[in-house]
Every structure is written in C-alpha cells, then in structure tokens.
Write a protein that holds these residues in place. Structure first.
Motif, short mmCIF file in Angstrom:
data_model
loop_
_atom_site.label_atom_id
_atom_site.label_comp_id
_atom_site.label_asym_id
_atom_site.label_seq_id
_atom_site.Cartn_x
_atom_site.Cartn_y
_atom_site.Cartn_z
N GLY A 1 -0.85 8.69 3.33
CA GLY A 1 -1.87 7.68 3.56
C GLY A 1 -3.01 8.14 4.44
O GLY A 1 -3.82 7.31 4.88
N VAL B 1 -6.26 -0.18 -4.73
CA VAL B 1 -6.43 1.21 -4.30
C VAL B 1 -7.90 1.60 -4.22
O VAL B 1 -8.27 2.50 -3.47
CB VAL B 1 -5.64 2.14 -5.24
N SER C 1 -15.49 -1.95 3.35
CA SER C 1 -14.11 -2.04 2.88
C SER C 1 -13.14 -2.21 4.03
O SER C 1 -12.12 -2.90 3.90
CB SER C 1 -13.74 -0.78 2.07
N SER D 1 -9.99 -5.85 6.06
CA SER D 1 -8.89 -5.27 5.27
C SER D 1 -7.56 -5.44 5.99
O SER D 1 -7.50 -5.86 7.15
CB SER D 1 -9.15 -3.78 5.04
N GLU E 1 -10.24 0.24 -2.73
CA GLU E 1 -10.79 0.04 -1.39
C GLU E 1 -9.82 0.52 -0.31
O GLU E 1 -9.94 0.15 0.85
CB GLU E 1 -11.14 -1.43 -1.18
N LEU E 2 -8.90 1.35 -0.70
CA LEU E 2 -7.93 1.89 0.24
C LEU E 2 -8.56 3.00 1.07
O LEU E 2 -9.18 3.92 0.54
CB LEU E 2 -6.73 2.44 -0.54
N TYR F 1 -2.37 10.22 -5.57
CA TYR F 1 -1.40 9.13 -5.36
C TYR F 1 -0.15 9.39 -6.18
O TYR F 1 -0.17 9.39 -7.42
CB TYR F 1 -2.02 7.80 -5.78
N SER G 1 -8.05 -6.27 -3.23
CA SER G 1 -8.78 -5.02 -3.02
C SER G 1 -8.22 -3.86 -3.81
O SER G 1 -8.93 -3.12 -4.46
CB SER G 1 -8.79 -4.69 -1.52
N LEU H 1 0.82 -1.19 0.00
CA LEU H 1 0.00 0.00 0.00
C LEU H 1 0.86 1.25 0.00
O LEU H 1 2.07 1.20 -0.08
CB LEU H 1 -0.94 -0.03 1.21
N CYS H 2 0.20 2.38 0.12
CA CYS H 2 0.91 3.63 -0.07
C CYS H 2 1.62 4.13 1.16
O CYS H 2 2.10 5.25 1.16
CB CYS H 2 -0.04 4.69 -0.57
#
Length: 341
Positions: free
Chosen positions: A52, A330, A232, A236, A332-333, A184, A328, A13-14
């Motif tokens: 984030g 991005v 979401s 997760s 559903e981030l 992003y 999932s 993830l980010c």
C-alpha cells in the motif's frame, strides 16, 4: 439532519497489516536475499515493497535488497516475482534489520475449475462491471486503466447474483489522474447484486483485498497531479483514519451523526493510545460521517481496530464504509506514505 443513503457498499482497500506487539526497528533499514526454492539460485529483479505504499526496491544480481522505511510503518513487506508465489512478511521488525533468506516457490499449474451452473454474462460485460466496482465511480476512473486485463479471470453466478474475480499476475493499473502506476495483486474480489421491484440490478455489497505498490508515472508530478492527489486525499478513508487517530476530526472538516442527528465527534468512539497504534472501538452499530457538509459516508465496524502512525487501519475486514468513501475505488487510492515525507 442527513439525507438517507441510496445504496450500501463494502470496500476493503489493499492494506492487509498484522498487528505486532514488537517495537519498531530503530535502524529503519531491512536487508535480505531472495532465492529460488527449487535450486537456491538468486532471483534478479524481484519486487520488495511495503504493501500500500510507494516504498520499494528490486533485488540485484545476487538476489540482495536493502529497503529503507519510515518509522512507525505497519504495512507488511511483500516479495513478489512473476511466475512465483508472493511472500508476505509481517514481523520484519523482529529481525533487527536482517531478514532470513527468502525462498520463492514457482506457481503450480492450476486446472480450470468446474462450475455447476452456467455463466450467462459475456466477458465484455463482466469486465465492465469489474472496472466499475473495482476502480470506482468518480471522475478519476475515466483516467484510470488496467493495462493487462487479460490476466483477470471472472465468473458470474446467477443463482446468487455474484461476480467473482482473481488474477494469477498483479494487475498493472495506469492512473493518469493521480500520476501513479499501481501494481495490485488481487487476492479476492466479490461483488454481490440485488434486483429491485422495477427489475433493476443494484450493487448490494463489494469486497476486495490484495497487496499493492505505487510507482510514480513521471519523475516529477505536475501541479495538476498534485492538486488531484490533494482532492482525492481530502475526505478519503485515509484522511478520516489519520484525523480519527489524531483526535482532530472536526478541525479537519469531519462531522459525526448518529440516527441522523449530529453528535460530538468522539461521543461514540472509544480511543486508547499506545506507543505505535491507536486502538478504536465504535460504541454503536453505525455512524454517519459528513465531510465539509457535502460528502456523506456510513461507517460501521465488526470489532475494534488499530490505526498506525501512517493512518493505516487493521485488520481491514472489520471496517465497513458505505456512501461517498466507498464509491472512490482504486482509481482514487493513494499510497499510505502519501504526505508523510
């Protein structure tokens, strides 16, 4: 007993946090000024945010900013402006509320890279594959759109069956499913494929990383959006990390399996609590995670990692998810500060 997984995928993830031993600043406010490195002129409208999260501001006419933050946050502070190289500050707590002057450098003009093999894929095909692997493969993806795909640079290498992507400007992602506009900054993307005996191309591994910021699409989220966010969140990676650190995996619906058999939730996790972090070491190569007896994921690590009070895990590149969580993407981030306020 769990069913066998049908594919494997790596997802980062980010979040790109850096662990610091310095205690958090009690003032919960950071002030600073952003200038052009070329002529020291104040830069107006520079984005300053915690990676984030939805915590961020813009600089005023004198290049100044004041950024409030939640105690316990461990995300780097990102300073981003169109046409300039972003700056990432990960030790802001040491400055006691006032960071040194931040100078942004203009991005140099880059020459087109020269590749030794031809790219047989059309841009349309590469964009379709990128969307699938980056945004995800769930219902949310249908309602998620990258508004400035023209900034994406994509290249497919047939010899390694690998698609790479990068962008000079932040991707602007409109997510109507979760009610966010996400900015992003894509620092790296790589999707590796394999061809099976039937000649079908399958995703073998996906890796991407970057920094991102969340803005609400509307001033007030609708009941449907709030419901979607909750859906979401449950099951997760963020929910899993928070539950793991809080030592309540089972209470939150997570079951742990090893070699297809259910085991006590923390049998293969070594946990060490500190003031601001929980250090976690996985004692076996891999475990399976089942959420609410339905959603199955695989979980592996390359080394020990840390979880902060937000559920932010670091370093991110030591954690490998497969199965449901990895699908999932991005779309559903959620912000790291989701549910904290």
């Amino acid at each position: 007993m769990l069913a066998k997984k049908c594919f494997f995928r790596l997802l980062i993830l980010c979040v790109i946090p850096v662990i610091s031993s310095t205690a958090q600043n009690n003032q919960n406010e950071i002030k600073g000024v952003v200038l052009s490195a070329k002529d020291s002129i104040p830069l107006i409208g520079v984005s300053v945010y915690f990676d984030g999260t939805s915590i961020g501001v813009s600089t005023d006419q004198k290049g100044r900013f004041e950024l409030n933050f939640e105690a316990g946050i461990n995300s780097p502070m990102v300073i981003s402006y169109v046409g300039y190289e972003p700056v990432i500050v990960d030790n802001y707590a040491t400055y006691k509320g006032l960071v040194p002057v931040i100078y942004l450098h203009e991005k140099p003009e880059e020459l087109e890279a020269v590749y030794l093999e031809d790219d047989p894929w059309t841009r349309k095909k590469k964009l379709a594959v990128f969307r699938r692997e980056f945004l995800g493969r769930t219902e949310a993806t249908i309602h998620c759109k990258i508004k400035n795909e023209e900034v994406l640079k994509l290249r497919y290498f047939p010899s390694s069956q690998t698609l790479i992507a990068y962008a000079d400007s932040p991707l602007i992602i409109e997510n109507k499913y979760l009610g966010y506009k996400v900015y992003y900054t894509l620092q790296e993307f790589e999707a590796e494929f394999i061809t099976n005996l039937q000649g079908l191309r399958l995703t073998n591994r996906v890796y991407y990383e970057g920094v991102c910021f969340f803005n609400e699409l509307r001033k007030k989220a609708s009941k449907k959006i709030i419901k979607n966010r909750n859906i979401s969140y449950l099951g997760s990676s963020l929910h899993f990390m928070r539950s793991l650190a809080a030592h309540n995996l089972e209470e939150n619906g997570f079951k742990i399996f090893y070699n297809s058999w259910q085991v006590p939730a923390y049998k293969y996790f070594e946990m060490k609590k500190t003031t601001n972090f929980t250090k976690v070491t996985l004692l076996v190569d891999q475990v399976s995670v089942l959420y609410q007896d339905f959603e199955q994921s695989e979980f592996m690590t390359k080394d020990s990692f840390f979880i902060d009070t937000f559920g932010n895990h670091s370093p991110p590149n030591v954690i490998i998810f497969g199965g449901h969580i990895s699908m999932s993407g991005v779309s559903e981030l959620l912000p790291l500060d989701y549910g904290i306020h």
